[in-house]
Design an enzyme around this catalytic site. Sequence first.
Site, PDB file in Angstrom:
ATOM      1  N   LYS A   1       0.814  -1.233   0.000  1.00 41.85           N
ATOM      2  CA  LYS A   1       0.000   0.000   0.000  1.00 41.85           C
ATOM      3  C   LYS A   1       0.842   1.276   0.000  1.00 41.85           C
ATOM      4  O   LYS A   1       0.431   2.285  -0.541  1.00 41.85           O
ATOM      5  CB  LYS A   1      -0.992  -0.009   1.163  1.00 41.85           C
ATOM      6  CG  LYS A   1      -0.349   0.081   2.528  1.00 41.85           C
ATOM      7  CD  LYS A   1      -1.389  -0.180   3.619  1.00 41.85           C
ATOM      8  CE  LYS A   1      -0.745  -0.070   4.989  1.00 41.85           C
ATOM      9  NZ  LYS A   1      -1.545  -0.671   6.044  1.00 41.85           N
TER      10      LYS A   1
ATOM     11  N   ARG B   1      -8.549  -0.203  16.412  1.00 39.48           N
ATOM     12  CA  ARG B   1      -8.926   0.183  15.063  1.00 39.48           C
ATOM     13  C   ARG B   1      -9.958  -0.855  14.629  1.00 39.48           C
ATOM     14  O   ARG B   1     -11.011  -0.940  15.261  1.00 39.48           O
ATOM     15  CB  ARG B   1      -7.694   0.275  14.140  1.00 39.48           C
ATOM     16  CG  ARG B   1      -7.974   1.130  12.897  1.00 39.48           C
ATOM     17  CD  ARG B   1      -6.761   1.264  11.992  1.00 39.48           C
ATOM     18  NE  ARG B   1      -6.395   0.000  11.364  1.00 39.48           N
ATOM     19  CZ  ARG B   1      -5.340  -0.157  10.560  1.00 39.48           C
ATOM     20  NH1 ARG B   1      -4.544   0.859  10.307  1.00 39.48           N
ATOM     21  NH2 ARG B   1      -5.073  -1.335  10.015  1.00 39.48           N
TER      22      ARG B   1
HETATM   23  C1  LIG Z   1      -0.735  -1.590   6.702  1.00 39.32           C
HETATM   24  C2  LIG Z   1      -1.224  -2.862   7.247  1.00 39.32           C
HETATM   25  C3  LIG Z   1      -0.335  -3.931   7.425  1.00 39.32           C
HETATM   26  C4  LIG Z   1       1.139  -3.809   7.140  1.00 39.32           C
HETATM   27  O1  LIG Z   1       1.776  -3.051   8.125  1.00 39.32           O
HETATM   28  P1  LIG Z   1       3.331  -2.753   8.050  1.00 39.32           P
HETATM   29  O2  LIG Z   1       3.598  -2.007   9.300  1.00 39.32           O
HETATM   30  O3  LIG Z   1       3.560  -1.931   6.828  1.00 39.32           O
HETATM   31  O4  LIG Z   1       4.047  -4.045   7.979  1.00 39.32           O
HETATM   32  C5  LIG Z   1      -0.861  -5.122   7.903  1.00 39.32           C
HETATM   33  N1  LIG Z   1      -2.173  -5.252   8.185  1.00 39.32           N
HETATM   34  C6  LIG Z   1      -3.043  -4.251   8.038  1.00 39.32           C
HETATM   35  C7  LIG Z   1      -4.481  -4.473   8.371  1.00 39.32           C
HETATM   36  C8  LIG Z   1      -2.605  -3.020   7.564  1.00 39.32           C
HETATM   37  O5  LIG Z   1      -3.485  -2.022   7.428  1.00 39.32           O
END
Ligand SMILES: *Cc1c(COP(=O)(O)O)cnc(C)c1O
Length: 365
Positions: A37, A132
């Site tokens: 992302k 969240r």
């Molecule tokens: C962004 C995200 C991740 C990845 O997190 P990182 O800190 O970039 O490894 C994993 N799970 C969810 C639900 C996320 O929103």
Amino acid sequence: MKSYPKVTINLKELRENAKAVTEKCSKAGIDVAGVVKMAWGDPEVCRAIAASGVKQLASSRIKQLERAKAAGVTLPLMLIRIPMISEADSVVKTADISLQSDISVLRAFDEAAGRIGKKHKVVLMAELGDLREGIWSREELMDMALEVENKMPNLELAGVGTNLGCYGSILSTPEKMQDLVDISHAVEEKIGRSLEIVSGGGTRSYARVLDGNMPAGINHLRIGCQMLMAKELNEIWGHDNSDMNTEIFNLEAEIVELRDKPTHPFGEIGVDAFRNLPVYEDRGVRRRALLAVGKADYGQDTDCVMPRDKGVEYIGSSSDHTIVDIQDADREYKVGDILKFNLGYAAALSALASEDITVEYIDEQ
Ligand SMILES: *Cc1c(COP(=O)(O)O)cnc(C)c1O
């Protein structure tokens, strides 16, 4: 390509990072979803991560997964933001698996998957304190699991998951991970079969793999940061990242003005372009460069914009300009020269979304 501002992405270093993460997880019995992302589903970033041994490619937005698919990624695609009912049709079409926390969304997904005759996998998210996404009541989670299992023929209950360290700053301790394992066992007991996925979180939970204290039963992580940046675990907890590449995303911007100027603004001080009242340190007259790039490109978190040349110091910025002090720089600059900055997560996230940024890939096989 000579078009600035530009973000360079080192694909070789990215592949090395992604491989290092998937190999360490694999030794701990953990599959990885590579999260893209931050790079907005950039096709080369998707391909580099997809080639590193990850089990799925994941993103928060369906458009980014569509980009991954268009880039030729054939891995299962995972949507990691709790989906909107209004996007159910496009999610089941493009993604193979999604994270879920609401029964009405699940019902919409069951119908959408039925309409196109494609089974869609879901992972139910448990709330473990970060506040969240996630189902807080265990009873509600069990009821949801049972309804998916028994009454939603077009969905497959693939597993359970959790997310920590995003809103509530809650640590992914071995105890929190064990809570998720316990939940997975309770669901397995209810539905009378084992689950495919117990997904313990992102980079913060990967710390448990590095420390060797991930409880047995966690068999999946969704990792972005540690592959793309590999700075966070080192900065927060001092985890050794000497085997990782930490400067994969860099910004290049062009100098449009170069002058000796006072360091303290002159005239009556009001507020700046963003209505802040900054404090200016008076260091006398110094040599400064003005660059054609600004907050509209790399966002508000300017700590994430780090000059790479020795002696160059970030001074400030507005939407379209950045000011750096070059008085103590090792080299001479002229108007038209390019200055480089390493980007942190927030700045790279913004920059890669900006239409005015050119992307250039650096690769050596
Ligand atoms: C962004 C995200 C991740 C990845 O997190 P990182 O800190 O970039 O490894 C994993 N799970 C969810 C639900 C996320 O929103």
